[in-house]
Motif scaffolding. Structure first.
Motif, PDB file in Angstrom:
ATOM      1  N   ILE B  51      54.409  48.617   0.953  1.00 16.78           N
ATOM      2  CA  ILE B  51      53.705  49.062   0.763  1.00 16.78           C
ATOM      3  C   ILE B  51      52.609  48.392  -0.529  1.00 16.78           C
ATOM      4  O   ILE B  51      51.239  47.410  -0.788  1.00 16.78           O
ATOM      5  N   ARG B  57      44.840  45.494   1.779  1.00 19.32           N
ATOM      6  CA  ARG B  57      44.298  46.234   1.048  1.00 19.32           C
ATOM      7  C   ARG B  57      42.112  45.668   1.065  1.00 19.32           C
ATOM      8  O   ARG B  57      42.100  44.751   2.030  1.00 19.32           O
ATOM      9  N   ARG B  58      40.989  47.051   1.534  1.00 14.93           N
ATOM     10  CA  ARG B  58      40.197  46.981   1.967  1.00 14.93           C
ATOM     11  C   ARG B  58      39.283  46.703   0.356  1.00 14.93           C
ATOM     12  O   ARG B  58      39.405  47.916  -0.246  1.00 14.93           O
ATOM     13  N   VAL B  59      38.277  45.699   0.139  1.00 10.08           N
ATOM     14  CA  VAL B  59      37.346  45.876  -0.514  1.00 10.08           C
ATOM     15  C   VAL B  59      35.827  46.227   0.748  1.00 10.08           C
ATOM     16  O   VAL B  59      35.897  45.689   1.098  1.00 10.08           O
ATOM     17  N   GLN B  60      35.415  47.658   0.049  1.00  9.80           N
ATOM     18  CA  GLN B  60      34.263  48.208   0.458  1.00  9.80           C
ATOM     19  C   GLN B  60      32.952  47.955   0.015  1.00  9.80           C
ATOM     20  O   GLN B  60      33.454  48.868  -1.661  1.00  9.80           O
ATOM     21  N   LYS B  61      31.932  47.971   0.348  1.00 11.22           N
ATOM     22  CA  LYS B  61      30.603  48.060  -0.967  1.00 11.22           C
ATOM     23  C   LYS B  61      30.092  49.861   0.284  1.00 11.22           C
ATOM     24  O   LYS B  61      30.388  49.610   1.222  1.00 11.22           O
ATOM     25  N   ILE B  62      29.434  50.472  -0.887  1.00 10.74           N
ATOM     26  CA  ILE B  62      28.990  51.248  -0.240  1.00 10.74           C
ATOM     27  C   ILE B  62      27.803  51.339  -0.666  1.00 10.74           C
ATOM     28  O   ILE B  62      27.605  51.682  -2.571  1.00 10.74           O
ATOM     29  N   MET B  63      26.788  52.564  -0.065  1.00 11.15           N
ATOM     30  CA  MET B  63      25.563  52.433  -0.553  1.00 11.15           C
ATOM     31  C   MET B  63      24.393  53.535   0.804  1.00 11.15           C
ATOM     32  O   MET B  63      24.551  54.004   1.600  1.00 11.15           O
ATOM     33  N   GLU B  64      23.738  54.658  -0.562  1.00 14.30           N
ATOM     34  CA  GLU B  64      23.350  55.823  -0.063  1.00 14.30           C
ATOM     35  C   GLU B  64      22.050  54.871   0.753  1.00 14.30           C
ATOM     36  O   GLU B  64      21.242  54.712  -0.227  1.00 14.30           O
ATOM     37  N   ILE B  69      25.003  57.499   4.530  1.00 14.01           N
ATOM     38  CA  ILE B  69      26.355  56.760   3.166  1.00 14.01           C
ATOM     39  C   ILE B  69      26.158  55.205   4.386  1.00 14.01           C
ATOM     40  O   ILE B  69      26.587  55.452   5.476  1.00 14.01           O
ATOM     41  N   ARG B  71      28.620  51.770   4.562  1.00 22.63           N
ATOM     42  CA  ARG B  71      29.608  50.527   3.902  1.00 22.63           C
ATOM     43  C   ARG B  71      29.653  49.725   4.791  1.00 22.63           C
ATOM     44  O   ARG B  71      29.106  49.295   6.001  1.00 22.63           O
ATOM     45  N   ILE B  74      33.196  43.725   1.709  1.00 17.50           N
ATOM     46  CA  ILE B  74      32.666  42.434   1.017  1.00 17.50           C
ATOM     47  C   ILE B  74      34.390  41.725   0.759  1.00 17.50           C
ATOM     48  O   ILE B  74      35.438  42.412   0.423  1.00 17.50           O
TER      49      ILE B  74
END
Lengths: 443, 74
Positions: B51, B57-64, B69, B71, B74
């Protein structure tokens, strides 16, 4: 009262009365600046007025220097200070300690009101603050997609601890920022994040203002996910900071609070494994001494069988132990790789040499404590086997030896198992004698 | 062990590892049991390390949006 006083005395008395009257000391006064003069000493003199009245004001150099703006004619301000008597003129004046431009001044008053209200509701209570999870898998970030906060959290996550990051991009200043932030916090709560950072980088008081809005405070208070606030710099303190579970002084401090440090975690695990292998070695050594203690109690036939089956086990155990030792060494290598990636080349070189020395020590220690214990145990068993083959235990008793059992029925092999007064049982070839220990002498 | 090691979070693994080390240190176990525990400790250690070293690792952006929603990475 018949006594007569001087004008000076009168003014001095008036000064004392004014200074002791709390309703005109440490008050905020709003008005417009006029007749502004700036003295060469750095002090400012002006009149503060509204539609019906005016008052002379002084703003001394020290107070002036703490202002965020240059006082100017016709400027609407809110001034904080106290009434004082100018004894030489017999006129009173208002000594300004600090001053804000109006609009902003009104905002601060509203802020104080809001703080009072939220405090009364218990939103700032220490008892509401939740502990942050120590090892988050996913960190939520509610901030500007281009600001310092998201930049810092990604940078720190790369350095300290691997986590998934979910960004909810929001407006952090200007029209609609508060609504955008509070909606963002609500949206984050629909996600599977373990911890949430809400904030923005540094800016003026106006830039940070959204974090003083009630809707943001309520969204933070309602958050299912623990919240770290990170608004502006060390000295900026907003309502969001007061409601959050933890307040971080800066965005990068927020990231460091949220994430444990990978190298200290690796050291912790390493330490636990060393404890485990030491305990294992101790266990093997204990087993060994028990075996020696037991062998005299066994019948020759059962002892032989036990030795043969134990010998098979020993092969298996020593294989498993050497696997364990190898994995300790692998772990050391793993730590070295992690440390290597983190450090500058020059420091890395020193660190690597250090780690190699630790690796040598650790593998040598583990080798001694586990592998050699097992090798030693095998040797003991071979010699026990030989002894048992050669000597029937009953013959030993025939030759005048006896064995002694302690109060718990175990055969005594050490004076450490008994103390003066212990009851013991002595087995000889033709019977048993019960005895009490008078004295224990350790060699 | 109650759970498959690979399914465990870092926090769970670490807690379990601490428990196993405590058991070993408290003693009173036979050798076979001790070695079993030690082997499990090694598995947990390897899992923790995996681990810590993982780069997935993921870096995500979420928007409504009006469509729900959204995704994106980024």
């Amino acid at each position: 009262m018949a006594s007569v006083i001087s004008v000076s005395e009168l003014n001095e008395r008036a000064k004392t009365v004014l200074a002791s009257e709390s309703s005109i000391n440490d008050v905020w006064v709003s008005g417009e600046i006029s007749n502004l003069t700036r003295h060469s000493s750095g002090h400012y003199y002006f009149t503060l007025k509204d539609q019906r009245s005016e008052v002379r004001c002084t703003l001394f150099r020290g107070a002036r220097n703490s202002l965020q703006f240059e006082p100017a004619e016709s400027l609407k301000v809110t001034a904080f200070g106290s009434v004082d008597m100018y004894v030489a003129r017999g006129s009173y004046q208002f000594n300004v300690m600090t001053m804000r431009r109006s609009g902003i001044g009104d905002m601060y008053l509203a802020l104080e009101e809001l703080k009072k209200k939220l405090r009364a509701e218990g939103l700032f209570d220490e008892s509401r603050k939740r502990k942050l999870p120590r090892y988050p898998m996913t960190v939520g970030v509610v901030t500007s997609p281009t600001g310092a906060v998201i930049h810092d959290i990604i940078r720190v996550a790369e350095k300290r601890f691997p986590v998934n990051i979910i960004l909810v991009p929001v407006l952090v200043q200007g029209e609609g920022a508060a609504q955008s932030i509070s909606k963002g916090i609500e949206l984050m709560n629909t996600q599977n994040a373990d911890i949430m950072i809400v904030g923005r980088g540094g800016g003026s008081a106006e830039d940070l203002w959204a974090f003083n809005e009630e809707s943001v405070a309520r969204a933070i208070a309602a958050s299912r996910i623990p919240v770290i606030s990170a608004v502006g710099h060390e000295t900026d303190f907003t309502i969001a900071d007061m409601v959050a579970d933890v307040r971080a002084p800066t965005p990068s401090a927020a990231a460091e609070m949220a994430l444990p440090d990978v190298s200290s975690e690796a050291r912790n695990i390493d330490g636990m494994m060393m404890r485990a292998s030491r305990s294992l070695a101790a266990c093997i050594s204990l087993m060994n001494s028990r075996f020696v203690a037991l062998d005299s109690k066994l019948s020759l036939k059962r002892a032989k069988e036990a030795v043969i089956s134990e010998s098979k086990n020993v092969n298996e155990l020593s294989r498993r132990a050497s696997v364990s030792v190898r994995s300790i060494m692998n772990e050391k290598n793993g730590m070295f790789r992690m440390a290597d990636a983190k450090l500058s080349p020059r420091r890395a070189k020193d660190r690597i040499e250090q780690l190699f020395m630790e690796l040598d020590d650790a593998s040598a220690a583990a080798d001694r404590s586990v592998a050699q214990m097992i090798a030693g145990r095998r040797k003991d068993m071979i010699s026990a086997d030989q002894r048992l083959r050669a000597v029937n235990p009953m013959n030993v008793l025939e030759r005048g030896y006896s064995f002694v059992k302690g109060p718990d029925g175990a055969t005594l092999v050490s004076v450490h198992q008994i103390s003066p007064g212990s009851d013991v049982e002595i087995t000889m070839k033709d019977g048993i004698a019960n005895a009490k220990i008078k004295e224990v002498i350790r060699k | 062990m109650s759970k498959d090691v690979n399914e465990m979070s870092f926090e769970e693994s670490l807690r379990e590892l601490e428990e196993l080390v405590d058991m070993l240190e408290n003693g009173g176990l036979d050798l076979d049991r001790s070695l079993d525990i030690y082997e499990n400790a090694v598995k947990l250690r390897d899992h923790c390390r995996k681990i810590l070293e993982s780069s997935e690792r993921r870096v995500q952006k979420i928007m409504e949006t009006s469509g729900g929603i959204q995704r994106e990475d980024i």
